[in-house]
Design an enzyme around this catalytic site. Structure first.
Site, mmCIF file in Angstrom:
data_model
loop_
_atom_site.group_PDB
_atom_site.id
_atom_site.type_symbol
_atom_site.label_atom_id
_atom_site.label_comp_id
_atom_site.label_asym_id
_atom_site.label_seq_id
_atom_site.Cartn_x
_atom_site.Cartn_y
_atom_site.Cartn_z
ATOM 1 N N THR A 67 0.835 -1.196 0.000
ATOM 2 C CA THR A 67 0.000 0.000 0.000
ATOM 3 C C THR A 67 0.875 1.254 0.000
ATOM 4 O OG1 THR A 67 -1.962 1.015 0.960
ATOM 5 C CG2 THR A 67 -0.428 0.028 2.528
ATOM 6 N N LYS A 71 3.347 1.377 -3.879
ATOM 7 C CA LYS A 71 2.710 0.647 -4.987
ATOM 8 C C LYS A 71 3.449 0.778 -6.331
ATOM 9 C CE LYS A 71 -2.136 0.490 -3.475
ATOM 10 N NZ LYS A 71 -3.512 0.656 -3.971
ATOM 11 N N ASP A 107 -6.977 -4.025 -7.636
ATOM 12 C CA ASP A 107 -7.928 -2.924 -7.403
ATOM 13 C C ASP A 107 -9.043 -2.894 -8.459
ATOM 14 O OD1 ASP A 107 -6.819 -1.933 -5.053
ATOM 15 O OD2 ASP A 107 -5.381 -0.680 -6.129
ATOM 16 N N GLY A 139 -6.322 10.171 -9.269
ATOM 17 C CA GLY A 139 -5.211 9.667 -8.454
ATOM 18 C C GLY A 139 -4.976 8.188 -8.720
ATOM 19 N N TYR A 228 -15.317 4.958 2.188
ATOM 20 C CA TYR A 228 -16.183 4.077 2.993
ATOM 21 C C TYR A 228 -16.270 4.522 4.449
ATOM 22 C CZ TYR A 228 -11.760 1.861 4.208
ATOM 23 O OH TYR A 228 -10.479 1.630 4.634
ATOM 24 N N GLY A 249 -18.489 2.055 -0.850
ATOM 25 C CA GLY A 249 -17.072 1.807 -1.119
ATOM 26 C C GLY A 249 -16.430 0.674 -0.344
HETATM 27 P P1 ATR Z 1 -5.776 7.907 -4.385
HETATM 28 O O1 ATR Z 1 -4.509 7.143 -4.667
HETATM 29 O O2 ATR Z 1 -6.562 7.377 -3.226
HETATM 30 O O3 ATR Z 1 -6.619 8.089 -5.599
HETATM 31 P P2 ATR Z 1 -4.538 10.489 -4.596
HETATM 32 O O4 ATR Z 1 -3.619 9.942 -5.614
HETATM 33 O O5 ATR Z 1 -3.989 11.383 -3.543
HETATM 34 O O6 ATR Z 1 -5.296 9.349 -3.846
HETATM 35 O O7 ATR Z 1 -5.725 11.251 -5.353
HETATM 36 C C1 ATR Z 1 -6.663 12.011 -4.691
HETATM 37 C C2 ATR Z 1 -7.684 12.563 -5.690
HETATM 38 O O8 ATR Z 1 -8.588 13.411 -4.969
HETATM 39 C C3 ATR Z 1 -7.072 13.426 -6.783
HETATM 40 O O9 ATR Z 1 -7.829 13.285 -7.960
HETATM 41 C C4 ATR Z 1 -7.227 14.837 -6.202
HETATM 42 O O10 ATR Z 1 -7.250 15.870 -7.142
HETATM 43 P P3 ATR Z 1 -5.848 16.547 -7.647
HETATM 44 O O11 ATR Z 1 -5.292 15.590 -8.651
HETATM 45 O O12 ATR Z 1 -6.243 17.849 -8.211
HETATM 46 O O13 ATR Z 1 -4.993 16.663 -6.420
HETATM 47 C C5 ATR Z 1 -8.589 14.718 -5.548
HETATM 48 N N1 ATR Z 1 -8.800 15.742 -4.524
HETATM 49 C C6 ATR Z 1 -8.302 15.755 -3.270
HETATM 50 N N2 ATR Z 1 -8.719 16.868 -2.611
HETATM 51 C C7 ATR Z 1 -9.503 17.567 -3.477
HETATM 52 C C8 ATR Z 1 -10.243 18.789 -3.408
HETATM 53 N N3 ATR Z 1 -10.266 19.522 -2.288
HETATM 54 N N4 ATR Z 1 -10.954 19.172 -4.497
HETATM 55 C C9 ATR Z 1 -10.953 18.432 -5.624
HETATM 56 N N5 ATR Z 1 -10.277 17.267 -5.757
HETATM 57 C C10 ATR Z 1 -9.559 16.838 -4.701
#
Ligand code: ATR
Length: 283
Positions: A67, A71, A107, A139, A228, A249
């Site tokens: 994790t 990854k 996933d 992300g 979730y 989720g």
């Molecule tokens: P994961 O691996 O769980 O997908 P991550 O890679 O940190 O986690 O991705 C988080 C996602 O939430 C991203 O799409 C992020 O948008 P950005 O690419 O612009 O960072 C989105 N996200 C997090 N906080 C946000 C916010 N306040 N408004 C809009 N999108 C948000």
């Protein structure tokens, strides 16, 4: 081969790792199937990844989950990485055989199985290929989900993300069907949607809610969230209140754990209400 079952050691590695629900899930199944083994959480800092993994091999582990933040970094340490994990660009499950590391990613499987099993349980008729998919966020989780949607036959996938360039990086997963839309245009993008997926952290406990107006979405559109905690974030409450089918989720977390358990221990375990409740209570 001896009839006596060996004690199977497995683990999840990450940094930090204390919050992981994987030990609860895997030990529940080991117990449920009467198997000898133990699944532990092992904290490995990024700079200690290679030596930490070598130690697991030396100690005879059958495999491990990977994790945050390992990854991607685990990929060059594997002897083989399957096409699915290579395409997604992340390994979350490693099997150790004869001192060799085999990496895969579960996933996409977890995402699809969670939806399939909820549809079956709730007796809902719905198909991945029935129309446009809208994915919020770009992300790590989004990468596996977008690929899963393409594999399941979504005719079009619209990705919208606060940072546009991150969404654009996902287009190569299925260039013919993926379209990127500005975050500001997300409400309108829901028109004609067959599935709407929140892959962002928005709506999670301690995070701002996801600001999304579902008015343009057909009531037949399936709405799902990878969040979730809480189990029913505002997006799902809103979707449910207007009659959309919803998928929570928690099942993605539970279903993604199944193939690893099968690889290391034999049986493909089932996700039960009892397990779901135990994990939610520990959250
Ligand atoms: P994961 O691996 O769980 O997908 P991550 O890679 O940190 O986690 O991705 C988080 C996602 O939430 C991203 O799409 C992020 O948008 P950005 O690419 O612009 O960072 C989105 N996200 C997090 N906080 C946000 C916010 N306040 N408004 C809009 N999108 C948000």
């Amino acid at each position: 081969m001896s009839k006596e079952q060996n004690f199977v050691k497995t683990a999840v590695i990450g940094h930090p790792i204390a919050h992981s629900k994987s030990p609860l899930i895997h030990n529940h199944w080991l117990n449920a199937y009467g198997l000898k083994g133990e699944y532990t959480a092992i904290d490995i800092a990024p700079e200690a990844l290679e030596s930490g993994v070598r130690q697991l091999v030396e100690e005879g582990y059958a495999g491990f989950n990977v994790t945050v933040p390992h990854k991607q970094a685990i990929i060059p340490l594997c002897d083989e990485v399957d096409t699915l994990a290579r395409t997604i660009g992340a390994v979350n499950t490693v099997t150790i055989r004869k001192n060799k590391l085999y990496g895969t990613n579960t996933d996409a499987y977890g995402f699809v199985q969670n939806i399939r099993s909820t549809l079956e349980r709730d007796n809902i008729s719905w198909n991945f290929s029935g129309g446009k998919a809208v994915v919020l966020g770009a992300g790590g989780a989004a990468r596996a989900i977008v690929y899963a949607l393409a594999l399941e036959g979504a005719p079009e996938i619209v990705i919208t993300n606060r940072t546009l360039e991150k969404a654009e990086r996902l287009v190569s997963l299925a260039p013919d069907i993926i379209k990127v839309v500005d975050w500001e245009a997300r409400d309108q993008a829901l028109e004609g949607a067959n599935i709407i997926v929140n892959t962002t952290a928005l709506g999670m406990d301690g995070q701002p809610p996801l600001d999304l107006n579902l008015s343009a979405a057909p009531t037949g559109a399936l709405v799902t969230d990878i969040v979730y905690a809480p189990l029913m974030p505002p997006l799902l409450e809103h979707a449910k209140s207007r009659g959309n089918p919803i998928v929570t989720g928690i099942g993605m977390l539970l279903h993604q754990a199944r193939p690893g358990f099968e690889l290391w221990n034999g049986p493909l375990p089932t996700v039960t209400k009892k397990l779901e409740t135990a994990v939610l209570e520990a959250t």
